[in-house]
Design a protein around this motif. Structure first.
Motif, PDB file in Angstrom:
ATOM      1  N   LYS A  62       0.827  -1.212   0.000  1.00 17.15           N
ATOM      2  CA  LYS A  62       0.000   0.000   0.000  1.00 17.15           C
ATOM      3  C   LYS A  62       0.859   1.258   0.000  1.00 17.15           C
ATOM      4  O   LYS A  62       0.531   2.239  -0.682  1.00 17.15           O
ATOM      5  CB  LYS A  62      -0.943  -0.020   1.200  1.00 17.15           C
ATOM      6  N   GLU A  63       1.963   1.226   0.753  1.00 16.93           N
ATOM      7  CA  GLU A  63       2.855   2.388   0.779  1.00 16.93           C
ATOM      8  C   GLU A  63       3.491   2.603  -0.589  1.00 16.93           C
ATOM      9  O   GLU A  63       3.569   3.740  -1.080  1.00 16.93           O
ATOM     10  CB  GLU A  63       3.934   2.189   1.838  1.00 16.93           C
ATOM     11  N   ALA A  64       3.947   1.521  -1.213  1.00 20.93           N
ATOM     12  CA  ALA A  64       4.565   1.630  -2.539  1.00 20.93           C
ATOM     13  C   ALA A  64       3.566   2.159  -3.562  1.00 20.93           C
ATOM     14  O   ALA A  64       3.900   3.015  -4.399  1.00 20.93           O
ATOM     15  CB  ALA A  64       5.101   0.269  -2.969  1.00 20.93           C
ATOM     16  N   ALA A  65       2.334   1.659  -3.511  1.00 23.09           N
ATOM     17  CA  ALA A  65       1.313   2.117  -4.453  1.00 23.09           C
ATOM     18  C   ALA A  65       1.004   3.595  -4.254  1.00 23.09           C
ATOM     19  O   ALA A  65       0.802   4.333  -5.233  1.00 23.09           O
ATOM     20  CB  ALA A  65       0.056   1.272  -4.287  1.00 23.09           C
ATOM     21  N   SER A  66       0.981   4.037  -3.016  1.00 23.10           N
ATOM     22  CA  SER A  66       0.698   5.454  -2.747  1.00 23.10           C
ATOM     23  C   SER A  66       1.818   6.347  -3.271  1.00 23.10           C
ATOM     24  O   SER A  66       1.609   7.545  -3.504  1.00 23.10           O
ATOM     25  CB  SER A  66       0.507   5.683  -1.253  1.00 23.10           C
ATOM     26  N   LEU A  67       3.005   5.759  -3.471  1.00 25.61           N
ATOM     27  CA  LEU A  67       4.141   6.508  -4.010  1.00 25.61           C
ATOM     28  C   LEU A  67       4.248   6.375  -5.529  1.00 25.61           C
ATOM     29  O   LEU A  67       5.240   6.785  -6.131  1.00 25.61           O
ATOM     30  CB  LEU A  67       5.435   6.027  -3.351  1.00 25.61           C
ATOM     31  N   GLY A  68       3.228   5.794  -6.141  1.00 22.87           N
ATOM     32  CA  GLY A  68       3.166   5.730  -7.598  1.00 22.87           C
ATOM     33  C   GLY A  68       3.641   4.436  -8.225  1.00 22.87           C
ATOM     34  O   GLY A  68       3.665   4.316  -9.451  1.00 22.87           O
ATOM     35  N   LEU A 389      12.520   2.425  -1.514  1.00 26.59           N
ATOM     36  CA  LEU A 389      12.522   1.978  -2.908  1.00 26.59           C
ATOM     37  C   LEU A 389      11.867   2.973  -3.849  1.00 26.59           C
ATOM     38  O   LEU A 389      12.309   3.143  -4.991  1.00 26.59           O
ATOM     39  CB  LEU A 389      11.813   0.622  -3.018  1.00 26.59           C
ATOM     40  N   PHE A 390      10.800   3.643  -3.378  1.00 29.74           N
ATOM     41  CA  PHE A 390      10.002   4.465  -4.294  1.00 29.74           C
ATOM     42  C   PHE A 390       9.825   5.917  -3.848  1.00 29.74           C
ATOM     43  O   PHE A 390       9.282   6.713  -4.611  1.00 29.74           O
ATOM     44  CB  PHE A 390       8.615   3.834  -4.482  1.00 29.74           C
ATOM     45  N   GLY A 391      10.290   6.256  -2.650  1.00 32.03           N
ATOM     46  CA  GLY A 391      10.077   7.613  -2.168  1.00 32.03           C
ATOM     47  C   GLY A 391      11.340   8.397  -1.883  1.00 32.03           C
ATOM     48  O   GLY A 391      11.271   9.506  -1.361  1.00 32.03           O
TER      49      GLY A 391
END
Length: 531
Positions: A62-68, A389-391
């Motif tokens: 969910k955190e990764a998805a929220s970061l695109g 990883l994504f933010g």
């Protein structure tokens, strides 16, 4: 307008369509420059594939998805030997923390009903409990959480795949996914990053009849009949918690202890927990090992065991529950095909900052070697990893001083080092142990036994006296220890603790009044409720 199509992400676009579109545009726009994504097509279909739909994996997804990021979550529950299975959410939601706490609360309520008479409430003498009502209530709540979890993933555009993922190689995962009303379909997934978050499942002993007739914590919370007379094999936190609520609900319960209770916890506190459970009616068989389980014509289960002198015993039970530990589910993933390094037990994953020896493969939660097997740990580590990883974050997980609570009849909350660990690390002369017994105010009118209400503070010797660990046995220990865990994170010292004004009358304030050390030899029992 057609040219702007090139600016959209091409991660999952059919290359044939790209080529056809490119041909049409070049035909009409000879000056168009192809984007790098078209010249060098991205070879993976997801930014992140999470294997395991438990708390840690879901938090990361969910955190990764929220970061695109484009994220997929694979989750599949292999039924237990007796056929128990459950929905999305992992061990904690379905067969761990949540149902355990609810059944613990049921047992506490039963005790409170009896205590209420002393406070003036009129309660009948024939107070009974119905197992199926409790079971249905617990399972109803779990199913609602399963549903909410599915909705959350959909709302965050995380693809949920109900399938068991296995590695083909370090860059590819295969799964056989099942959708309602449709045949199973094999899917091949590739991702820039993989996250292993499959957790673990209970072990069974290698003795005749164990798998055929025994159950585990995977089964107890959805058991279709009252457990009746029960023996629990194992005295870790799962075994003691189950024994505690079963005794509290009125069932004849015995715990078989192989070596020591609550291995890994402070052993003085562990023994105090056991003493309280004995006072409440739970029976203990110490230093015993089960050898065989048989089903009798009566339907009862005959359990045989030996003690430390090799004497043989047996008894009949309605339920036998194994709580001898859990194994990480790495074997099912075929981690060897991805080249992932496992620890000496060939189960746990070796990782640094959740990164395995394969740079693009990570792991969180109970599969990690020598890391706390606790839901909030997996959740926090998963979120921090996704942000790295994504933010663009650099923050890593701090696995030190993690608070936890054993939800036995008198709860045991702990954070930091045990007395044994502190002495082993710093030496006996460098460690000071403050301790004391106390009397909860609410215990007085019903005349409840408070001889096992006990706490200790482990600190370094010296002017600052940095606190290394805090341990508390008593009502609502989890709520008490949570706040002090923050204090330890902020480098709490004994002088600061003693100069903190407590809230009276509470049990948490006992930490602020602790002043007697073991070294002094003084009596740690209070003279009154306000001493």
């Amino acid at each position: 307008m057609a040219a702007s199509l090139f600016l959209k992400p091409l991660m999952s676009v059919d290359l044939c369509k790209i080529i056809n579109l490119n041909f049409m545009l070049v035909k009409n726009m000879s000056s168009v420059v192809l984007p790098a994504a078209v010249v060098n097509p991205i070879k993976y279909t997801y930014d992140l594939v999470v294997i395991g739909g438990g708390s840690g994996g879901l938090a990361a997804a969910k955190e990764a998805a929220s970061l695109g990021a484009k994220v997929a979550v694979l989750d599949y529950v292999t039924p237990s030997p007796v056929g128990t299975k459950w929905g999305l959410g992992g061990t904690c939601v379905n067969v761990g923390c949540i149902p355990k706490k609810l059944m613990h609360q049921a047992a506490l309520l039963g005790e409170a009903i009896h205590d209420s008479k002393s406070y003036g409430w009129t309660v009948g003498d024939n107070v009974t409990h119905d197992w199926l009502t409790l079971k249905d209530g617990v399972q109803g709540h779990i199913k609602s959480v399963n549903w909410v979890t599915r909705v959350e993933l959909r709302d965050k555009n995380v693809e949920y795949i109900n399938g068991l993922g296995t590695f083909v190689d370090a860059n590819t995962i295969t799964t056989v996914a099942a959708k309602p009303g449709k045949p199973k379909e094999e899917k091949i997934l590739s991702a820039k990053y993989y996250l292993i978050a499959v957790g673990g499942r209970p072990r069974y002993p290698d003795i005749p009849g164990a798998i055929e007739y025994g159950i585990t914590s995977d089964d107890i919370f959805s058991l279709g009949k009252a457990p009746g007379k029960t023996v629990i094999i194992g005295a870790g936190y799962i075994g003691l918690e189950c024994a505690g609520f079963l005794t509290g609900l009125g069932y004849d319960t015995t715990v078989m202890v192989r070596s020591v209770p609550l291995r890994g916890f402070d052993q003085q506190m562990a023994q105090t927990v056991v003493d309280e459970m004995k006072d409440k009616g739970t029976k203990f068989l110490n230093e015993c090992i089960p050898t065989k389980v048989e089903k009798l014509d009566s339907g009862k289960l005959k359990v045989s065991w030996t003690d430390k002198e090799k004497n043989t015993f047996s008894d009949e039970f309605d339920t036998i529950l194994f709580a001898i530990g859990r194994r990480a589910l790495t074997r099912e993933l075929k981690t060897e095909l991805a080249g992932i390094e496992l620890a000496g037990d060939a189960e746990k994953i070796v990782a640094v900052n959740e990164q395995t020896n394969v740079p693009h493969i990570y792991a969180v939660g109970d599969v990690l070697y020598k890391k706390p097997e606790l839901t909030p740990v997996a959740i926090h580590a998963g979120r921090l990893l996704a942000k790295r990883l994504f933010g663009g974050s650099t923050e890593t997980m701090d696995y030190q001083n993690i608070a936890t609570t054993v939800f036995t009849p008198l709860e045991y909350g702990a954070v930091g080092l045990s007395e044994e660990s502190a002495v082993a690390k710093y030496g006996e002369d460098a460690v000071e142990i403050y301790h004391g017994y106390y009397k909860p105010t609410e215990f007085f009118i019903p005349g409840k036994n408070f001889r096992n209400c006990y706490l200790k503070v482990v600190s370094l010797v010296g002017p600052e006296q940095k606190v290394l660990g805090m341990h508390f046995i008593g009502p609502q220990a989890g709520e008490v220890i949570q706040g002090f865990a923050v204090a330890i994170k902020c480098d709490l010292t004994v002088p600061i603790l003693m100069n903190t004004v407590g809230i009276h009358p509470t049990i948490a304030e006992e930490f602020t009044r602790i002043k007697i050390t073991k070294r002094s030899g003084q009596d740690p029992n209070p003279a009154s409720c306000c001493s």
